[in-house]
Design a protein around this motif. Structure first.
Motif, PDB file in Angstrom:
ATOM      1  N   GLY A  13      24.323  34.037  16.797  1.00  0.00           N
ATOM      2  CA  GLY A  13      23.734  34.377  18.082  1.00  0.00           C
ATOM      3  C   GLY A  13      24.464  33.623  19.181  1.00  0.00           C
ATOM      4  O   GLY A  13      25.212  32.680  18.924  1.00  0.00           O
ATOM      5  N   THR A  15      24.872  31.019  21.870  1.00  0.00           N
ATOM      6  CA  THR A  15      24.315  29.729  22.252  1.00  0.00           C
ATOM      7  C   THR A  15      24.882  29.343  23.607  1.00  0.00           C
ATOM      8  O   THR A  15      26.091  29.361  23.806  1.00  0.00           O
ATOM      9  N   THR A  16      24.007  29.035  24.532  1.00  0.00           N
ATOM     10  CA  THR A  16      24.403  28.606  25.870  1.00  0.00           C
ATOM     11  C   THR A  16      23.884  27.190  26.077  1.00  0.00           C
ATOM     12  O   THR A  16      22.702  26.929  25.851  1.00  0.00           O
ATOM     13  N   GLN A  36      29.388  28.279  26.359  1.00  0.00           N
ATOM     14  CA  GLN A  36      28.836  29.368  25.558  1.00  0.00           C
ATOM     15  C   GLN A  36      29.735  29.650  24.372  1.00  0.00           C
ATOM     16  O   GLN A  36      30.959  29.617  24.499  1.00  0.00           O
ATOM     17  N   TYR A  38      29.363  31.664  20.075  1.00  0.00           N
ATOM     18  CA  TYR A  38      28.513  32.210  19.025  1.00  0.00           C
ATOM     19  C   TYR A  38      28.315  31.138  17.965  1.00  0.00           C
ATOM     20  O   TYR A  38      29.261  30.514  17.526  1.00  0.00           O
ATOM     21  N   HIS A  44      23.544  24.798  14.475  1.00  0.00           N
ATOM     22  CA  HIS A  44      24.365  24.744  15.690  1.00  0.00           C
ATOM     23  C   HIS A  44      25.614  23.881  15.493  1.00  0.00           C
ATOM     24  O   HIS A  44      25.895  22.958  16.247  1.00  0.00           O
ATOM     25  N   THR A  68      20.042  26.984  24.716  1.00  0.00           N
ATOM     26  CA  THR A  68      19.225  28.087  24.254  1.00  0.00           C
ATOM     27  C   THR A  68      20.060  28.922  23.300  1.00  0.00           C
ATOM     28  O   THR A  68      21.291  28.917  23.383  1.00  0.00           O
ATOM     29  N   HIS A  69      19.383  29.608  22.398  1.00  0.00           N
ATOM     30  CA  HIS A  69      20.069  30.410  21.393  1.00  0.00           C
ATOM     31  C   HIS A  69      19.385  31.763  21.328  1.00  0.00           C
ATOM     32  O   HIS A  69      18.161  31.837  21.290  1.00  0.00           O
ATOM     33  N   ARG A  70      20.164  32.830  21.323  1.00  0.00           N
ATOM     34  CA  ARG A  70      19.600  34.177  21.283  1.00  0.00           C
ATOM     35  C   ARG A  70      20.447  35.062  20.397  1.00  0.00           C
ATOM     36  O   ARG A  70      21.661  35.160  20.588  1.00  0.00           O
ATOM     37  N   LYS A  71      19.800  35.684  19.418  1.00  0.00           N
ATOM     38  CA  LYS A  71      20.490  36.689  18.609  1.00  0.00           C
ATOM     39  C   LYS A  71      20.556  37.970  19.428  1.00  0.00           C
ATOM     40  O   LYS A  71      19.542  38.417  19.958  1.00  0.00           O
ATOM     41  N   LEU A  72      21.732  38.548  19.525  1.00  0.00           N
ATOM     42  CA  LEU A  72      21.898  39.732  20.359  1.00  0.00           C
ATOM     43  C   LEU A  72      21.647  41.019  19.586  1.00  0.00           C
ATOM     44  O   LEU A  72      21.346  42.045  20.182  1.00  0.00           O
ATOM     45  N   ALA A  74      19.194  42.665  17.082  1.00  0.00           N
ATOM     46  CA  ALA A  74      17.860  42.481  16.515  1.00  0.00           C
ATOM     47  C   ALA A  74      17.239  43.851  16.298  1.00  0.00           C
ATOM     48  O   ALA A  74      17.728  44.850  16.830  1.00  0.00           O
TER      49      ALA A  74
END
Length: 88
Positions: A13, A15-16, A36, A38, A44, A68-72, A74
């Motif tokens: 995902g 990670t920023t 930023q 992946y 992490h 913050t971490h977000r899977k793009l 989903a």
């Protein structure tokens, strides 16, 4: 080296991280840097590797790191829409 799509399919995902650090010439002044990449949660590894690089190589000592971490990729979100709006 994998493409971004391949990384996302493997579970990575985006990670920023916002790094707040002391300016080397003015230690009482804080500045920010946004990074930023992946990465895999919850370890992490890439973020920790970059923080290690920062500490060993760069002169401005870190004050704090927010990330913050977000899977793009989903499962799609589905919702039932009841009603309709008409424009003239």
């Amino acid at each position: 080296m994998s493409t971004e799509t391949e990384l996302m399919l493997k579970g990575y995902g985006l990670t920023t991280a916002e790094m707040t650090y002391h300016m080397p010439d003015y230690p009482h002044v804080l500045n920010t840097y946004v990074w930023q990449d992946y990465d895999l949660a919850p370890d992490h590894a890439r973020l920790l590797k970059f923080i290690g690089f920062w500490r060993e190589t760069l002169e401005g000592p870190l004050h704090s790191v927010r990330f913050t971490h977000r899977k793009l990729i989903a499962p799609g979100e589905w919702r039932n829409v009841v009603g309709e709006f008409h424009y003239h």
